[in-house]
Scaffold this active site. Sequence first.
Site, mmCIF file in Angstrom:
data_model
loop_
_atom_site.group_PDB
_atom_site.id
_atom_site.type_symbol
_atom_site.label_atom_id
_atom_site.label_comp_id
_atom_site.label_asym_id
_atom_site.label_seq_id
_atom_site.Cartn_x
_atom_site.Cartn_y
_atom_site.Cartn_z
ATOM 1 C CB SER A 61 -0.538 -0.084 1.568
ATOM 2 O OG SER A 61 -1.486 1.268 1.751
ATOM 3 C CE1 TYR A 80 -3.610 -2.542 5.652
ATOM 4 C CE2 TYR A 80 -3.551 0.003 4.926
ATOM 5 C CZ TYR A 80 -3.938 -0.681 5.022
ATOM 6 O OH TYR A 80 -3.474 -1.564 3.524
ATOM 7 C CE LYS A 125 -1.597 -4.591 2.958
ATOM 8 N NZ LYS A 125 -1.903 -5.661 2.354
HETATM 9 C C1 UD1 Z 1 -7.418 4.513 4.063
HETATM 10 C C2 UD1 Z 1 -6.355 4.565 4.620
HETATM 11 C C3 UD1 Z 1 -5.005 3.971 4.015
HETATM 12 C C4 UD1 Z 1 -4.992 2.204 3.453
HETATM 13 C C5 UD1 Z 1 -6.344 3.446 2.834
HETATM 14 C C6 UD1 Z 1 -6.707 1.709 2.368
HETATM 15 C C7 UD1 Z 1 -6.210 6.396 6.749
HETATM 16 C C8 UD1 Z 1 -5.364 7.834 7.286
HETATM 17 N N1 UD1 Z 1 -5.393 5.707 5.784
HETATM 18 O O1 UD1 Z 1 -6.718 6.098 2.577
HETATM 19 O O2 UD1 Z 1 -3.969 3.223 5.390
HETATM 20 O O3 UD1 Z 1 -3.882 2.242 2.846
HETATM 21 O O4 UD1 Z 1 -7.210 3.589 3.369
HETATM 22 O O5 UD1 Z 1 -7.491 2.161 0.836
HETATM 23 O O6 UD1 Z 1 -7.444 5.368 7.326
HETATM 24 N N2 UD1 Z 1 -12.421 10.833 3.747
HETATM 25 C C9 UD1 Z 1 -13.269 12.267 4.133
HETATM 26 N N3 UD1 Z 1 -14.460 12.056 4.373
HETATM 27 C C10 UD1 Z 1 -15.074 9.972 4.779
HETATM 28 C C11 UD1 Z 1 -14.211 9.542 4.247
HETATM 29 C C12 UD1 Z 1 -12.253 10.427 4.034
HETATM 30 O O7 UD1 Z 1 -13.264 13.445 4.489
HETATM 31 O O8 UD1 Z 1 -15.934 9.339 4.862
HETATM 32 C C13 UD1 Z 1 -11.274 11.612 2.630
HETATM 33 C C14 UD1 Z 1 -9.676 11.348 3.595
HETATM 34 O O9 UD1 Z 1 -9.468 12.269 4.650
HETATM 35 C C15 UD1 Z 1 -8.919 11.465 2.479
HETATM 36 C C16 UD1 Z 1 -9.734 11.021 1.735
HETATM 37 O O10 UD1 Z 1 -11.543 11.110 1.359
HETATM 38 O O11 UD1 Z 1 -9.019 12.464 1.866
HETATM 39 C C17 UD1 Z 1 -9.609 8.783 1.000
HETATM 40 O O12 UD1 Z 1 -9.720 8.433 2.392
HETATM 41 P P1 UD1 Z 1 -9.666 7.303 2.112
HETATM 42 O O13 UD1 Z 1 -10.557 6.788 1.250
HETATM 43 O O14 UD1 Z 1 -10.601 6.931 3.368
HETATM 44 O O15 UD1 Z 1 -8.250 6.460 1.613
HETATM 45 P P2 UD1 Z 1 -7.295 7.151 2.576
HETATM 46 O O16 UD1 Z 1 -7.168 8.419 3.834
HETATM 47 O O17 UD1 Z 1 -6.547 7.957 1.159
#
Ligand code: UD1
Length: 343
Positions: free
Chosen positions: A132, A156, A160
Amino acid sequence: MKILVTGGAGYIGSHTVVELIEAGYDVVVIDDYSNSNPSVLERVQKIVSQNDSADCGEISEIVEGDVCDYEAVKGIFDRHDIEAVIHFAGFKAVGESVEKPLMYYQNNLGATMNLIRVMEEAGVKRIIFSSSATVYGMNNEAPFDESMPTSCTNPYGWTKLMSEQILSDAAVADESFRPVLLRYFNPVGAHPSGLIGENPRGIPNNLMPYVQQVASGIREKLTVFGDDYDTPDGTGVRDYIHVVDLAKGHVKALEWSLKSDEQGCAVFNLGTGRGTSVVELVTAFAEINEVPVPYVIGPRRAGDIATCYADASRAEKVLGWKAEKNIEDMCRDAWRWETGREQ
Ligand code: UD1
């Protein structure tokens, strides 16, 4: 040629099984269904049965079992002439890993070590590992390339990175052992057939499945985690990649690994190289699918970085792989899956 896919009933695993079969490989799947169910593989069978090319492979066996279980994995190598392994099986919820670190280390590292042990006994030298972009940690500047220093912020992520380390040490000890580490950016979307996709249990942690559930009325609104980042619109920027592109990347990595004589561990980013903000993604989803996605701005989520996207040039140069689908494809396919499947 027969390939063992661990976690083959999972989100990325199931899409990869489809691509492998369509590329002519036979596949053995091991999955304990801890975060999936057997019907996924029935739907995989349905997708590949619609492809009437004579060159398709097939699912040779489905084993319900734990990759940490030595006898279960050994039995597969005794019954089949396995050429290579693609290892997806593992726990993947960041928050849960903080609450239950030992469970994550035991399961994710135990599986990697058990696989290496059995592969060594069976003389199988090729493994593609599901890593990842989380291993780039919080201190690098995007675009992330494979040579950047790694670090993690949660168990997690450490599983990895530690699995990468274990595989790379095993490659030093046995120079004919050739792991390929694939660092995924943010996989989203679903198979265009609408038959397989991501099906998170409970409240989704990741953005796209949450957006899908808001659009379909399961959840009232999305909370955007922070709009004060140093990004064009203040919301987090990520490199979203269509899961079918990602699955194809595994087939390319496998083909390369089977013919390459490069020693040691090879590392590739699988991303598009393009960043999209939270608000851009939500707006695109609503427009493309003509469905409202209400959202509010909330505080930042702990552990999030502002911007994460890949330098994807190495995979293109070495593997001849490049993501082809755009945000529109990702949003459309995600919505087809969300609205078409049995809830
Ligand atoms: C997350 C994990 C990462 C993992 C990946 C797997 C965290 C901190 N990171 O990455 O370790 O490898 O998923 O797919 O959990 N967001 C919102 N509202 C929400 C959900 C997300 O605003 O309800 C935003 C987040 O702040 C981020 C973006 O959407 O900016 C993507 O979030 P997400 O899909 O959770 O992925 P990652 O944070 O990149």
